[in-house]
Enzyme design. Structure first.
Site, PDB file in Angstrom:
ATOM      1  N   ASP A  39      17.999  -0.881 -23.849  1.00  0.00           N
ATOM      2  CA  ASP A  39      18.774  -2.052 -24.256  1.00  0.00           C
ATOM      3  C   ASP A  39      20.171  -1.921 -23.671  1.00  0.00           C
ATOM      4  O   ASP A  39      20.693  -0.815 -23.521  1.00  0.00           O
ATOM      5  CB  ASP A  39      18.806  -2.227 -25.774  1.00  0.00           C
ATOM      6  CG  ASP A  39      19.433  -1.056 -26.509  1.00  0.00           C
ATOM      7  OD1 ASP A  39      20.676  -1.055 -26.679  1.00  0.00           O
ATOM      8  OD2 ASP A  39      18.707  -0.143 -26.922  1.00  0.00           O
ATOM      9  N   GLU A 130      23.902  -3.517 -38.596  1.00  0.00           N
ATOM     10  CA  GLU A 130      24.343  -2.136 -38.712  1.00  0.00           C
ATOM     11  C   GLU A 130      25.730  -2.066 -39.323  1.00  0.00           C
ATOM     12  O   GLU A 130      26.277  -3.073 -39.761  1.00  0.00           O
ATOM     13  CB  GLU A 130      24.284  -1.436 -37.356  1.00  0.00           C
ATOM     14  CG  GLU A 130      25.097  -2.087 -36.246  1.00  0.00           C
ATOM     15  CD  GLU A 130      24.923  -1.359 -34.910  1.00  0.00           C
ATOM     16  OE1 GLU A 130      25.503  -0.265 -34.774  1.00  0.00           O
ATOM     17  OE2 GLU A 130      24.213  -1.897 -34.022  1.00  0.00           O
TER      18      GLU A 130
END
Length: 240
Positions: A39, A130
């Site tokens: 990613d 997150e």
């Protein structure tokens, strides 16, 4: 907020708060029956996608947006470039749940790269949940409010794209800030961050992981990922 300050990538805050665990270079996770991937965000700049393909990467997630104000300036090169190299690719959104509601951020994401098409080469859009890069771990939200935010984002993405988004998170953050009152795993593929040679427990509400982000740097630019299945299964997830 200056636009550059919003350039947080998937795992940037997980790495900051949870570290690398006991991962050793010589202790890579077992890869048999799994598909390597990566990613990226603007931190990687213009990516040499052919090089990553030649080294074995077969899929990628590309950061598209953050909050309702940041767009990855390298998104087009990364998203289209990975596709042109042969990869299956998708886009992700870094959530800031205390800045605006889930519907507003879902709209911004889908309107700026977070769409989906049934071409067999596009992964479901992904929501990056997150640690808060600007302050309180859970964005000063309790589990009920955070759960409602995630559900609102997820439902809106489904309305706009006909796909429920994958959810990127770490077990520690999710269990603290979201909990398990809603079983998101029934609709949302799990993309779990855990920097170790072994996966460990999954977040509450998930019984299966689809992608494991197991290392913050390595063979491919950006983070290192493994799809939990074979390539034909990855293709099926992209197609439907």
């Amino acid at each position: 907020m200056p636009e550059g300050s919003a350039d947080h990538f998937a795992g940037s805050q997980v790495l900051k708060h949870e570290g690398l665990g006991d991962l050793r270079a010589e202790e890579d996770p077992p890869t048999e029956g799994k598909v390597p991937g990566m990613d990226v965000s603007s931190h990687q700049g213009d990516v040499d996608w052919k090089s990553s393909w030649d080294k074995g990467a077969r899929f990628t997630y590309v950061k598209a947006t953050e909050g309702t104000h940041y767009r990855n300036p390298k998104f087009t090169q990364q998203y289209n470039g990975s596709y042109d190299a042969g990869m299956i690719r998708g886009a992700y959104h870094f959530a800031l749940p205390d800045r605006s509601d889930g519907v507003a951020q879902a709209n911004f994401f889908v309107n700026n790269g977070g769409g989906w098409s049934p071409d067999g080469r596009t992964l479901p859009p992904a929501l990056d949940m997150e640690y808060n890069p600007y302050g309180d771990t859970c964005y000063k939200m309790d589990q009920a409010a955070m759960t409602a935010w995630v559900k609102a984002f997820s439902d809106r993405v489904f309305v706009l794209t006909k796909r429920y988004p994958a959810i990127y998170t770490s077990t520690s953050w999710w269990n603290k800030c979201v909990g398990g009152s809603v079983k998101f795993g029934e609709n949302n593929p799990l993309w779990v961050a855990h920097y170790n040679s072994k996966l460990g427990p999954l977040p509450m509400g998930f019984e299966f992981h689809t992608i494991w982000q197991w290392q913050a740097a390595g063979l491919f630019p950006g983070d290192q990922n493994l799809f939990n299945g074979k390539f034909d299964q990855l293709q099926r997830i992209a197609a439907s």
